[in-house]
Design an enzyme around this catalytic site. Structure first.
Site, mmCIF file in Angstrom:
data_model
loop_
_atom_site.group_PDB
_atom_site.id
_atom_site.type_symbol
_atom_site.label_atom_id
_atom_site.label_comp_id
_atom_site.label_asym_id
_atom_site.label_seq_id
_atom_site.Cartn_x
_atom_site.Cartn_y
_atom_site.Cartn_z
ATOM 1 N N ILE A 61 -32.207 -20.859 -33.350
ATOM 2 C CA ILE A 61 -32.534 -20.152 -34.514
ATOM 3 C C ILE A 61 -32.704 -18.660 -34.025
ATOM 4 O O ILE A 61 -32.936 -17.736 -34.602
ATOM 5 C CB ILE A 61 -33.739 -20.391 -35.194
ATOM 6 C CG1 ILE A 61 -34.808 -20.567 -33.890
ATOM 7 C CG2 ILE A 61 -33.591 -22.037 -35.580
ATOM 8 C CD1 ILE A 61 -36.294 -20.771 -34.661
ATOM 9 N N GLY A 62 -32.424 -18.196 -32.678
ATOM 10 C CA GLY A 62 -32.646 -16.994 -32.243
ATOM 11 C C GLY A 62 -32.009 -16.829 -30.675
ATOM 12 O O GLY A 62 -31.829 -17.668 -29.845
ATOM 13 N N GLY B 120 -31.486 -13.800 -27.399
ATOM 14 C CA GLY B 120 -32.033 -12.632 -26.927
ATOM 15 C C GLY B 120 -32.074 -12.690 -25.560
ATOM 16 O O GLY B 120 -31.888 -13.879 -24.836
ATOM 17 N N GLY B 121 -32.225 -11.564 -24.913
ATOM 18 C CA GLY B 121 -32.124 -11.506 -23.281
ATOM 19 C C GLY B 121 -33.219 -12.241 -22.857
ATOM 20 O O GLY B 121 -33.145 -12.900 -21.507
ATOM 21 N N GLY C 184 -34.258 -15.180 -23.967
ATOM 22 C CA GLY C 184 -33.783 -16.469 -24.072
ATOM 23 C C GLY C 184 -33.428 -17.148 -25.141
ATOM 24 O O GLY C 184 -33.975 -16.488 -26.466
ATOM 25 N N ASP C 185 -32.681 -18.080 -25.180
ATOM 26 C CA ASP C 185 -32.666 -18.592 -26.669
ATOM 27 C C ASP C 185 -33.655 -19.284 -27.151
ATOM 28 O O ASP C 185 -34.321 -19.826 -26.452
ATOM 29 C CB ASP C 185 -31.255 -19.544 -26.682
ATOM 30 C CG ASP C 185 -29.963 -18.626 -26.198
ATOM 31 O OD1 ASP C 185 -30.050 -17.511 -26.225
ATOM 32 O OD2 ASP C 185 -29.000 -19.385 -25.805
ATOM 33 N N VAL C 186 -33.651 -19.468 -28.492
ATOM 34 C CA VAL C 186 -34.944 -20.094 -29.237
ATOM 35 C C VAL C 186 -34.274 -21.190 -30.138
ATOM 36 O O VAL C 186 -33.403 -20.845 -30.777
ATOM 37 C CB VAL C 186 -35.894 -18.990 -29.914
ATOM 38 C CG1 VAL C 186 -36.775 -19.896 -30.457
ATOM 39 C CG2 VAL C 186 -36.373 -18.189 -29.023
ATOM 40 N N LYS D 56 -38.196 -21.895 -26.506
ATOM 41 C CA LYS D 56 -37.604 -21.116 -25.711
ATOM 42 C C LYS D 56 -36.923 -21.599 -24.518
ATOM 43 O O LYS D 56 -37.790 -22.148 -23.761
ATOM 44 C CB LYS D 56 -38.345 -19.993 -25.437
ATOM 45 C CG LYS D 56 -37.752 -18.611 -24.882
ATOM 46 C CD LYS D 56 -38.728 -17.579 -24.305
ATOM 47 C CE LYS D 56 -39.535 -16.863 -25.274
ATOM 48 N NZ LYS D 56 -39.954 -15.598 -24.725
ATOM 49 N N ASP E 159 -44.783 -5.091 -25.201
ATOM 50 C CA ASP E 159 -43.714 -5.029 -26.085
ATOM 51 C C ASP E 159 -44.212 -5.550 -27.543
ATOM 52 O O ASP E 159 -43.361 -6.202 -28.489
ATOM 53 C CB ASP E 159 -42.431 -6.042 -25.729
ATOM 54 C CG ASP E 159 -41.331 -5.758 -26.463
ATOM 55 O OD1 ASP E 159 -41.080 -4.744 -26.956
ATOM 56 O OD2 ASP E 159 -40.227 -6.586 -26.269
#
Length: 1001
Positions: free
Chosen positions: A682-683, A685-686, A688-690, A704, A823
């Protein structure tokens, strides 16, 4: 032959015909001007509330001279149009307007006009007065040199960009008032063309992106009454020639990078009434100001001034506002300071002042704010302030003050904060506190107050925070405390309180922090505490409490719990028997728990149990060892195979996995591992994939997946988290994983995402979180999919703001050591099914702990902490982050919530972001309201949004020390729920820089 005179009859006929001809021409001209003005009206969108303002604009009118907002000259020709402040929108049709031959004044300010300034404006050659301020005009300003008759030009606070045509000002030598500020022009040096406009009496160039020095030629403008150059990038010293401006009434130079002293002779500016040079790097003493006895407002905060306040300040009979905070000033304040006029406020916090508090600053009964924090003032509080009923803020913490507090201080009717912390005050808190009807924050910690906590404190029903910790209070906690329905924080720790904790404390339904440690409280813990719906932090340690931990505590969702060093007994409820509370029960020998290493077991094994247990453990160890050996061989073979084929290896249930649980689980690692499939992503990114994993129970969790390989970047939702990779194969993924586990495993907070467990193998790591079905705040505000959903109303946005703030407040103030998120952004604020917020993604939070910039090398990855548009500006030159960096980022999130805009948009201009865009558009109440997202329509909600915008401005102050703490942010957000809080005025008057009061914690 000489001409003969006309006969009388013929002469009368000629005069009659001439008059008729003139009348016909006037009527013709009047009809044409009516048509032009009707074109103007039809080009605008007029709000229904102001449509009646144009009722006189009739097509059947023979002349426009009776139109509202229109003025005609002696020849009945239109000479002035004034439609300011009517809320009209649309583009300005200069092609029509400039056909009015006698037009000398055009005032369209404080509206919602948009579009660019068309070159047709150059045809309005008779204009003397042009006011287009406080609109949304954009693009570049055209060459204005044809408008040589201009005396007043006001383009303030629009969205102009590009290079301003300063050269065109050379032809506008008649200019008397020039206001160009609060726009996003390209950077430029101070325009020398301005210094040649010797007729100027008003010059406003604040927020014009001016760089470099103020030229000495500024002294040529001897007619100036007002000179405003604030919020630019000006540097160097204040030029000595500025002392030539003897007519100067107001001088605004705040928020630049000016250095040096006030120039010699500055005191000759005898007419100076308003002086603001705050937020610069000015040095030296204030002796040059001692002759400015007409000053009404003096703002010098955030500089590096030293020395004493000149004694002449005590004779300034017009002085109303004085802000000197955050300098290095010393000595005593003049005894008569503020005693001559209707004094409003003083803030000299964070200096080195000594001696007594001047006694008569509230002599006229008008003083609202007394802020003397963090100095070395001594002596007692003058009795005169006990009758200063106008006071709203009374803050004198962190000094050397002593004595008994005058009784009237407790009873001030309008004061909303009394802050006497860290002094040497003694004596009682008196019953008169019942009359403090507006008091919301009471800070008395670290003094020598004694006696009882008066039961009458319950009559101060506006109280949100009570902190009387580290005093000498005795007696019992009054049962009347339960009447404080707004109470959020109660700190009574480190006193000499005795008796039982009153059951009535469970009636404080908004209580989120309760600290009673270090007293002599006895008896059982009231079960009512377990039913407090918002309780987040509970500390009852170091008392004499007995009995069992109430069963009701199982419903609490605590981020911090400490019941240590009491006399508690019985079984710890299962939901509280977790590693996060390792030290929460120490010193209670009667407590026990099953399957928890740090407490004794509640039930002992039978006679042979110990031997059987040892045998079982040996068997388990042998089996595990064999399994590890086999799996290691299997992994080695499979890696060789994977390396030769170049394929991405998928997770395998045959790997050796280690599960660490942080909450009670209803699943095992195999159920998670089996669901790590491409179709469940569902997501990406650097960090980690979610994956979204639906468990056999029907519950969904988010997983994650972090591979232990090299980190590059994280780009999602239109945002970019910054990563600088300097080479090598460091175990950044591993460090990131460890950081996130360390951070989240011990956290229990309603507004921080729940981490259920971690599952690790040699080269992969999984983090299992609660699944939040409504995505992120970024999605709801900015994504195309989010905008198709029902728009977030203001009530929901406000609750998201408060919840997220509380989560960050816990990280900064509620943990053993502050946790920096590093962040904070809207994509890291996730929303549950009820749109309640959770702070998420702590992977970046601890990376810099492991590899700070000072220790980077060829094999070390350096991560810049944050995301474009959210990074605090000081990082560019300090390479350091602290709590105030998170506060800045959260301020950007607040701006997103209020405006509906993204942190970085093309409209803001090059090298600009939402912070500078907002700052550049705040000059009036109308312009502030125009910043609120158009999807928020109700007037009351827009007012509340403006309150929150003011807090966002505080959070994004350029100087870190000026930003409030997250604890202060939470309080201000709660205060901003009303429509009449002081925040509205502070923003709407356009003085968001110099008028902001510091919040020192």
């Amino acid at each position: 032959m000489a001409p003969q005179p006309l006969p009388l009859s013929r002469l009368l006929l000629v005069i009659f015909l001439a008059a008729g001809s003139t009348t016909g021409t006037a009527e013709s001209a009047g009809g044409e001007e009516v048509s032009i003005l009707l074109e103007l009206k039809n080009s605008f969108a007029i709000p229904p509330t102001n449509i009646n303002q144009f009722s006189s604009w009739s097509p059947s009118a023979a002349s426009p001279c009776n139109f509202s907002g229109v003025t005609c000259d002696a020849a009945n020709s239109v000479s002035a149009i004034n439609l300011a402040g009517l809320g009209i929108s649309g583009a300005i049709p200069f092609s029509s307007i400039c056909r009015l031959p006698s037009l000398t004044k055009l005032s369209l300010g404080s509206n919602n006009l948009s579009g660019e300034l068309a070159s047709d404006l150059r045809n309005c050659t008779n204009l003397q007065h042009l006011d287009l301020a406080f609109n949304s005009l954009s693009g570049e300003v055209p060459d204005l040199s044809p408008l040589s008759g201009l005396r007043i030009l006001n383009l303030t606070q629009n969205s102009f960009s590009g290079k301003f045509p300063w050269n065109s000002l050379s032809n506008l030598i008649a200019l008397e008032s020039l206001s160009l500020g609060d726009n996003s022009y390209d950077p430029s040096p101070f325009p020398m063309e301005v210094t040649k406009l010797t007729n100027l009496y008003w010059l406003y160039l604040s927020v014009c992106n001016l760089h470099g020095k103020i030229p000495p030629e500024i002294g040529n403008l001897t007619g100036l009454i007002d000179l405003e150059l604030a919020d630019n990038f000006l540097s160097g010293e204040i030029p000595p020639n500025i002392t030539n401006l003897h007519n100067l009434w107001q001088l605004e130079l705040y928020n630049n990078s000016l250095t040096g002293n006030f120039p010699e002779g500055f005191g000759n500016l005898a007419n100076l009434t308003f002086l603001d040079t705050s937020m610069n790097q000015l040095t030296g003493n204030l002796s040059e100001l001692r002759l400015l006895n007409k000053l009404v407002s003096l703002q010098l905060f955030y500089n590096d001034f030293s020395g004493e306040v000149p004694p002449e300040f005590g004779n300034f009979k017009s002085l109303v506002n004085l802000s000197l905070y955050n300098n290095r000033l010393s000595g005593t304040l003049p005894p008569k300071l503020g005693s001559w006029s209707e004094f409003n406020y003083i803030d000299v916090s964070t200096n080195f002042f000594t001696g007594p508090i001047p006694p008569d600053m509230c002599r006229m009964g008008t003083m609202k704010k007394l802020l003397l924090l963090e100095n070395q003032f001594s002596g007692e509080i003058p009795a005169s302030y006990a009758s200063c009923s106008s006071l709203t803020r009374f803050r004198i913490n962190n000094n050397s003050l002593s004595g008994v507090v005058p009784v009237g201080i407790w009873a001030l009717p309008n004061v909303n904060i009394i802050d006497l912390q860290i002094n040497r005050f003694e004596g009682p808190i008196t019953k008169e506190i019942s009359m403090a009807g507006s008091l919301s924050q009471l800070y008395l910690a670290n003094n020598q107050f004694s006696g009882d906590l008066p039961p009458e404190i319950s009559e101060a029903t506006a109280l949100v925070t009570i902190d009387v910790s580290s005093n000498q209070l005795s007696g019992e906690i009054p049962t009347s405390i339960g009447k404080l329905k707004n109470l959020s924080s109660l700190y009574l720790d480190n006193n000499q309180l005795s008796g039982q904790i009153p059951d009535a404390i469970g009636s404080c339904s908004r209580l989120s922090s309760l600290s009673l440690f270090g007293n002599s409280l006895s008896g059982p813990i009231p079960a009512s505490i377990g039913f407090l719906p918002s309780l987040n932090s509970l500390n009852l340690a170091r008392n004499q409490l007995s009995g069992e931990i109430p069963v009701s505590f199982t419903s609490l969702k605590l981020s911090s719990l400490d019941l240590s060093n009491n006399r508690l007994a019985g079984k710890v409820p299962a939901s509280l028997s977790i590693d996060a509370y390792n030290n929460s029960y120490a010193g209670n020998s009667g407590l026990c728990a099953d399957h928890v290493s740090f407490l004794r077991q509640c039930s002992s094994p039978d006679g042979g149990g110990s031997s059987n247990l040892r045998t079982t453990l040996i068997v388990i160890v042998v089996v595990i060892a064999l399994a590890l050996a086999g799996s290691g061989l299997f992994i080695f073979i499979r890696r060789r195979r994977s390396a030769s084929t170049g394929e991405l290896r998928r997770l395998s249930p045959k790997d050796s996995w280690d599960l660490k649980s942080f909450r009670v689980l209803s699943f095992d690692e195999q159920e998670i591992i089996n669901s790590i499939k491409r179709e469940n992503i569902i997501g990406k990114g650097g960090s980690g994939d979610v994956y979204r994993v639906v468990l056999s129970s029907g519950t969904a969790v988010a997983v994650k997946h972090i591979c232990n390989s090299t980190y590059v970047s994280d780009r999602r939702d239109g945002q970019s988290t910054i990563a600088l990779l300097s080479g090598g194969k460091s175990s950044v993924r591993s460090r990131e994983f460890d950081a996130e586990v360390r951070t989240l495993s011990s956290i229990r907070h309603l507004n921080i995402v729940k981490l259920f467990c971690s599952i690790t193998s040699e080269d992969s790591s999984l983090l299992v979180y609660e699944y939040l079905p409504n995505g992120s705040l970024w999605d709801r505000l900015h994504s195309a999919a989010g905008k198709k959903l029902v728009a977030l109303d203001w009530g929901t946005r406000y609750e998201i703001a408060v919840g997220a703030a509380r989560g960050l407040e816990y990280l900064h103030h509620g943990c053993d050591r502050p946790v920096l998120h590093r962040d904070v952004k809207s994509s890291n604020i996730l929303l549950d099914k009820d749109l309640r917020p959770r702070i998420a993604d702590f992977g970046l939070a601890k990376i810099l702990h492991s590899a700070p910039p000072a220790h980077r090398d060829a094999t070390t990855q350096v991560l810049i902490p944050g995301t474009y548009g959210y990074i605090a500006p000081e990082y560019a030159y300090t390479w350091k982050v602290n709590e105030k960096s998170d506060v800045y980022s959260f301020g950007v999130v607040l701006m997103e919530l209020v405006t509906g805009r993204m942190p970085v948009e093309k409209e803001y201009g090059e090298d600009k972001d939402i912070v500078r865009w907002v700052a550049g558009r705040i000059r009036s109440r109308e312009s502030v309201m125009g910043l609120v997202d158009g999807r928020i329509t109700a007037a009351a909600e827009r007012e509340r949004a403006v309150n929150v915008l003011r807090i966002a401005i505080l959070c994004t102050a350029g100087i870190p020390a000026m930003r409030p703490s997250m604890r202060a942010v939470v309080y201000m957000l709660q205060e901003a729920a009303g429509t009449h809080c002081a925040a509205v005025a502070a923003v709407a008057d356009g003085k968001q820089g110099p008028q902001i009061e510091p919040l020192v914690d």
